[in-house]
Design a protein around this motif. Sequence first.
Motif, mmCIF file in Angstrom:
data_model
loop_
_atom_site.group_PDB
_atom_site.id
_atom_site.type_symbol
_atom_site.label_atom_id
_atom_site.label_comp_id
_atom_site.label_asym_id
_atom_site.label_seq_id
_atom_site.Cartn_x
_atom_site.Cartn_y
_atom_site.Cartn_z
ATOM 1 N N SER A 62 1.958 -13.684 33.852
ATOM 2 C CA SER A 62 1.563 -12.059 34.139
ATOM 3 C C SER A 62 2.753 -11.704 32.451
ATOM 4 O O SER A 62 1.891 -10.612 31.776
ATOM 5 C CB SER A 62 3.023 -12.014 34.905
ATOM 6 N N VAL A 63 3.987 -12.065 31.711
ATOM 7 C CA VAL A 63 4.338 -11.635 30.734
ATOM 8 C C VAL A 63 3.061 -11.609 29.556
ATOM 9 O O VAL A 63 3.439 -10.666 28.664
ATOM 10 C CB VAL A 63 5.298 -12.672 30.173
ATOM 11 N N THR A 64 2.973 -13.080 29.495
ATOM 12 C CA THR A 64 1.477 -13.319 28.165
ATOM 13 C C THR A 64 0.141 -12.613 28.065
ATOM 14 O O THR A 64 -0.458 -11.965 27.649
ATOM 15 C CB THR A 64 1.329 -14.345 28.434
ATOM 16 N N PHE A 99 -1.587 -31.079 36.133
ATOM 17 C CA PHE A 99 -1.469 -29.713 35.453
ATOM 18 C C PHE A 99 -2.022 -28.928 33.673
ATOM 19 O O PHE A 99 -2.349 -28.020 33.177
ATOM 20 C CB PHE A 99 -0.137 -29.321 35.055
ATOM 21 N N GLY A 100 -2.349 -30.047 33.116
ATOM 22 C CA GLY A 100 -3.066 -29.735 31.819
ATOM 23 C C GLY A 100 -4.039 -29.624 31.725
ATOM 24 O O GLY A 100 -4.517 -28.946 31.253
ATOM 25 N N TYR A 101 -4.701 -30.084 32.896
ATOM 26 C CA TYR A 101 -6.460 -30.080 33.007
ATOM 27 C C TYR A 101 -6.320 -28.353 33.792
ATOM 28 O O TYR A 101 -7.178 -27.341 32.984
ATOM 29 C CB TYR A 101 -6.814 -31.084 34.003
ATOM 30 N N LEU A 102 -5.711 -27.948 34.255
ATOM 31 C CA LEU A 102 -5.829 -26.858 34.783
ATOM 32 C C LEU A 102 -5.513 -25.556 33.680
ATOM 33 O O LEU A 102 -5.421 -24.501 33.680
ATOM 34 C CB LEU A 102 -4.193 -26.215 35.862
ATOM 35 N N VAL A 103 -4.818 -25.889 32.464
ATOM 36 C CA VAL A 103 -4.219 -25.491 31.661
ATOM 37 C C VAL A 103 -5.225 -25.163 30.524
ATOM 38 O O VAL A 103 -5.659 -24.323 29.386
ATOM 39 C CB VAL A 103 -3.729 -26.098 30.031
ATOM 40 N N LEU A 214 12.524 -18.687 26.732
ATOM 41 C CA LEU A 214 11.050 -18.164 26.816
ATOM 42 C C LEU A 214 10.349 -19.769 26.758
ATOM 43 O O LEU A 214 10.535 -20.839 26.670
ATOM 44 C CB LEU A 214 10.986 -17.965 25.676
ATOM 45 N N PRO A 215 8.611 -19.783 27.286
ATOM 46 C CA PRO A 215 7.900 -20.431 26.636
ATOM 47 C C PRO A 215 7.468 -20.331 25.350
ATOM 48 O O PRO A 215 7.415 -19.536 24.461
ATOM 49 C CB PRO A 215 6.346 -20.322 26.864
ATOM 50 N N VAL A 216 7.154 -22.634 25.034
ATOM 51 C CA VAL A 216 7.002 -22.666 23.771
ATOM 52 C C VAL A 216 5.420 -22.628 23.618
ATOM 53 O O VAL A 216 4.716 -24.061 24.785
ATOM 54 C CB VAL A 216 7.651 -23.660 23.617
ATOM 55 N N PRO A 217 5.011 -22.169 22.325
ATOM 56 C CA PRO A 217 3.376 -22.733 22.653
ATOM 57 C C PRO A 217 2.980 -24.134 22.453
ATOM 58 O O PRO A 217 3.901 -24.329 21.437
ATOM 59 C CB PRO A 217 3.021 -21.241 21.486
ATOM 60 N N GLY A 218 1.885 -24.446 22.313
ATOM 61 C CA GLY A 218 1.453 -25.736 22.677
ATOM 62 C C GLY A 218 -0.207 -26.000 22.822
ATOM 63 O O GLY A 218 -0.861 -24.963 23.546
ATOM 64 N N LEU A 219 -0.324 -27.203 22.604
ATOM 65 C CA LEU A 219 -1.726 -27.821 23.202
ATOM 66 C C LEU A 219 -1.936 -28.121 24.414
ATOM 67 O O LEU A 219 -0.556 -28.234 25.355
ATOM 68 C CB LEU A 219 -2.789 -28.473 22.227
ATOM 69 N N PRO A 220 -3.384 -28.241 25.154
ATOM 70 C CA PRO A 220 -2.684 -29.180 26.711
ATOM 71 C C PRO A 220 -2.771 -30.020 26.279
ATOM 72 O O PRO A 220 -3.294 -30.468 25.528
ATOM 73 C CB PRO A 220 -4.339 -28.200 26.828
ATOM 74 N N ASP A 221 -2.196 -30.137 27.635
ATOM 75 C CA ASP A 221 -2.360 -32.596 27.798
ATOM 76 C C ASP A 221 -2.610 -32.896 27.768
ATOM 77 O O ASP A 221 -3.013 -33.536 29.111
ATOM 78 C CB ASP A 221 -0.604 -33.075 27.997
ATOM 79 N N THR A 278 -2.336 -17.082 27.061
ATOM 80 C CA THR A 278 -1.974 -17.070 27.804
ATOM 81 C C THR A 278 -1.605 -18.530 28.099
ATOM 82 O O THR A 278 -0.628 -20.204 28.121
ATOM 83 C CB THR A 278 -1.927 -16.671 29.228
ATOM 84 N N GLY A 279 -3.107 -19.297 28.213
ATOM 85 C CA GLY A 279 -3.082 -20.969 28.021
ATOM 86 C C GLY A 279 -2.305 -21.713 27.584
ATOM 87 O O GLY A 279 -1.998 -22.791 27.226
ATOM 88 N N PHE A 280 -2.197 -21.429 25.894
ATOM 89 C CA PHE A 280 -1.381 -22.021 24.567
ATOM 90 C C PHE A 280 -0.303 -21.822 24.772
ATOM 91 O O PHE A 280 0.647 -22.539 24.380
ATOM 92 C CB PHE A 280 -1.754 -21.141 23.272
ATOM 93 N N PHE A 281 0.504 -20.798 25.534
ATOM 94 C CA PHE A 281 1.946 -20.612 25.775
ATOM 95 C C PHE A 281 2.333 -21.606 27.420
ATOM 96 O O PHE A 281 2.924 -21.092 27.875
ATOM 97 C CB PHE A 281 2.001 -19.322 25.761
ATOM 98 N N GLY A 282 0.717 -21.758 28.297
ATOM 99 C CA GLY A 282 1.267 -23.070 28.766
ATOM 100 C C GLY A 282 1.623 -22.113 30.585
ATOM 101 O O GLY A 282 2.008 -22.150 32.001
ATOM 102 N N GLY A 283 0.229 -20.898 30.762
ATOM 103 C CA GLY A 283 0.353 -19.975 31.587
ATOM 104 C C GLY A 283 -0.500 -20.752 32.194
ATOM 105 O O GLY A 283 -2.017 -21.005 32.432
ATOM 106 N N MET A 284 -0.948 -19.949 33.617
ATOM 107 C CA MET A 284 -1.689 -20.320 35.015
ATOM 108 C C MET A 284 -3.099 -19.207 34.859
ATOM 109 O O MET A 284 -4.316 -19.408 35.305
ATOM 110 C CB MET A 284 -1.406 -20.312 35.778
ATOM 111 N N GLY A 285 -3.148 -18.543 33.548
ATOM 112 C CA GLY A 285 -4.187 -17.278 33.066
ATOM 113 C C GLY A 285 -4.385 -16.363 34.424
ATOM 114 O O GLY A 285 -3.001 -16.464 35.105
ATOM 115 N N GLY A 286 -5.065 -15.676 34.172
ATOM 116 C CA GLY A 286 -4.950 -14.474 35.413
ATOM 117 C C GLY A 286 -6.423 -13.318 34.854
ATOM 118 O O GLY A 286 -7.217 -13.412 34.187
#
Length: 501
Positions: A62-64, A99-103, A214-221, A278-286
């Motif tokens: 929601s933040v991102t 969760f990696g596939y969700l991201v 805070l969340p840390v940006p990264g690639l999906p696992d 949002t995805g790169f920050f590990g969020g669920m999108g929206g």
Amino acid sequence: MSTSALPPAADRLRGLRPSWLSPKVFRTEVLAGLVVALALIPEAISFSIIAGVDPAIGLFASVTMAVTIAIVGGRPAMISAATGAVALVIAPLNREHGFGYLVAAVILAGVFQIVLGALGVAKLMRFVPRSVMVGFVNSLAILIFMAQVPEMTGVPWAVYPLIAAGLALMVFFPKVTKVVPAPLVSIVILTVITVAAGIAVPTVGDKGELPSSLPVPGLPDVPFTPDTLKIVAPYALAMALVGLMESLMTAKLVDDITDTRSSKTRESIGQGIANIVTGFFGGMGGCAMIGQTMINVRVSGARTRLSTFLAGAFLMVLCIAFGPIVSDIPMAALVAVMVMVSIGTFDWHSIAPKTLKRMPVGEITVMLVTVACVVATHNLAIGVVAGSLTAMVIFAKRVAHLANVTAVTDPDGSQVVYAVTGELFFASSNDLAPQFNYATDPDKVVIDLSAAHIWDASSVAALDAITTKYAQRGKTVEIIGLNKPSAQIHKKLSGELTGSH
């Protein structure tokens, strides 16, 4: 031109200054952002539970989403965050693959949205009829209210007077002053009362633990292979379509409320960018959040991007810096806010007896189909599609009978002229052939299409069939009066639509 004619530097700067820098607008935007941030917390946590992820995932999404869309979106003051529709789409993916596939799906959905936006998918909004829009708004209001029902069942008795007090404050406080949004006043007063009196009622903290960092940006696992793409792509496309549908419908609604226009193409691309971030920050999108947008625009009076940006920024600060305080907010206060939003969102005029008497049955049917589908599926996109398809069927049925044929035979009996009026397309052209007297007409037949328009191949095929039936009886047919578009489609397709050629 003399320098005296130029506006003073201060005036020129004032013209370039964003509207939110004026003290009155700035105060409205800041307070609106705070109210929305508070209302986002329980919603984001609830949607996280639906998606099967940790509450922090939904909150940071929601933040991102809010911060990014405030910069790149096409509709100022609209709120985008983690939503129930998106959560429902991606929940099976998270459950079955992790969760990696969700991201990965969230990031790919963002890419799809950018592509769809660039291809002009936003232009399809012109095909959404007003009756579908009314059904969309009414079903939205019903869904917002239904979402509050669980918070009002099986709860301590003290919840009910708190909700009543919250509603009363929001009704009567604006009569005193509108400087501070009534929902914010309601939330603060009810929180102070419950904490000071030690009243045991469900609070925001009961929904889930708020994040502390805070969340840390990264690639999906996930493995970057074609198999992963095959798994993720269907969910990503579904999420992209649902997200765009809700966002564009909400943007259109805000346009109507504020009497302003927005760029739907920019909004579509912006939604994609926000989901990728949002995805790169590990969020669920929206996507756009209709309830929170109504709080921001209709209840709090926000009109600029600042309120959207601050909703995301305040949400992050509230969770990380003021988590213990926010956790003490009674759910009753937020329920009261959302009930007020649902009442204000519903188009009561649309169901007034006076309106229903005047409205065509088809329009009422479309509205009811939209509402019924949304309420049954809890998916606004499905309701909009079902309502639009129903409207198209009703429209096709209505205009199918608009093609009329009248015959005038020359006094000497040498030829007959058939005047065709109306729109010729697949539905109306089916009734065309039986209106000609093939056996008794003279040897020369003229079909005058001056007052008609050919729309599709079905109409050309129908005219070819009529010509063929006359030819089988040794009679000639001349088609006259075609307008330019009709002549082009007739010339291109005539004689090419049957297997005999």
